[in-house]
Design an enzyme around this catalytic site. Structure first.
Site, mmCIF file in Angstrom:
data_model
loop_
_atom_site.group_PDB
_atom_site.id
_atom_site.type_symbol
_atom_site.label_atom_id
_atom_site.label_comp_id
_atom_site.label_asym_id
_atom_site.label_seq_id
_atom_site.Cartn_x
_atom_site.Cartn_y
_atom_site.Cartn_z
ATOM 1 N N GLU A 53 -7.887 -11.687 -8.497
ATOM 2 C CA GLU A 53 -7.136 -12.957 -8.439
ATOM 3 C C GLU A 53 -7.621 -13.846 -7.296
ATOM 4 O O GLU A 53 -7.720 -15.072 -7.450
ATOM 5 C CB GLU A 53 -5.638 -12.698 -8.262
ATOM 6 N N CYS A 84 -2.503 -11.132 -3.213
ATOM 7 C CA CYS A 84 -2.869 -12.063 -4.285
ATOM 8 C C CYS A 84 -1.687 -12.960 -4.659
ATOM 9 O O CYS A 84 -1.864 -14.145 -4.958
ATOM 10 C CB CYS A 84 -3.365 -11.282 -5.495
#
Lengths: 154, 154
Positions: A53, A84
């Site tokens: 991510e 993330c």
């Protein structure tokens, strides 16, 4: 299956098959088109922040030439870890779709659940040793920021 | 003042003065020597993940040629946000020293406190829209990881 999620999962699976890294893939979509894809690259690049991510957010921002993901959707093969998730809050996309959960990641040997338990604790209660050293000079940097005419808020 | 903290704060202050970015600096120390320094570069590099701690962790890992910060100390001018805290957990340093707090960061206009409130919530309770799309293929990538002979755990 949703095509974008299918792509994220395929990145995760291929990453294991190739030996490049952990079983995680992510895709950023804007206006119905993929603008960034990434797979986990922690061990391949010696970068503990190189989760799928994080890398996808960074690539998408480069593609958009902006530090926010206005109007974007993120598809990720697993629920984002706190790092993330924090990155996604700062990037401010519209929505996040995820497949595997943090519990499933824990079963696969990853620390996501542990870190989720640690983040809400007061700094001195965490297993990570954290020490508060307040300084006037540090506060002064915030005052200078507030007073700056040239600051770009983000 | 501790020399390493002084360096982190000086990076924060200089970042505002130069207009390069937010009032945040971080330093990674190993065996009594600085191995990485960084200041916030979000707007300068169009990268929402370019917080001082993230950049310092990444640089330090490059210097050590490893994806963990074994035996390292982090000095940061402000309490790490959840993204940076997560990164620090993944990097596994020995200790984190910080000057300003998340509350002081909030007063200066940053989202750190808000994100700290959001992280512990269940995904469907967050202000960020998050949608769980479970898929057997995603779980299968975890099974393949567990079964992989070539995996490097991190």
């Amino acid at each position: 299956m949703n095509l974008f999620m299918q792509t994220a999962i395929a990145l995760a699976t291929e990453n294991v098959r190739s030996g490049a890294g952990g079983p995680f893939g992510a895709v950023v979509v804007k206006d119905g088109a993929i603008i960034a894809t990434a797979a986990n690259a922690v061990t391949a690049t010696n970068d503990p922040t190189a989760h799928a991510e994080i890398l996808a957010v960074r690539k998408a921002c480069q593609a958009l030439n902006h530090y926010q993901l206005d109007g974007c959707e993120i598809y990720t093969s697993c629920e984002p870890c706190p790092m993330c998730l924090g990155a996604i809050y700062w990037a401010r996309p519209t929505v996040v779709y995820y497949a595997n959960t943090r519990a499933e990641a824990a079963e696969a040997g990853f620390d996501d659940s542990f870190i989720y338990e640690q983040v809400p604790l007061a700094p001195h209660q965490r297993e990570l040793r954290m020490i508060h050293l307040p300084h006037d000079e540090a506060l002064d940097s915030f005052l200078k920021w507030r007073a700056s005419q040239s600051r770009i808020s983000y």
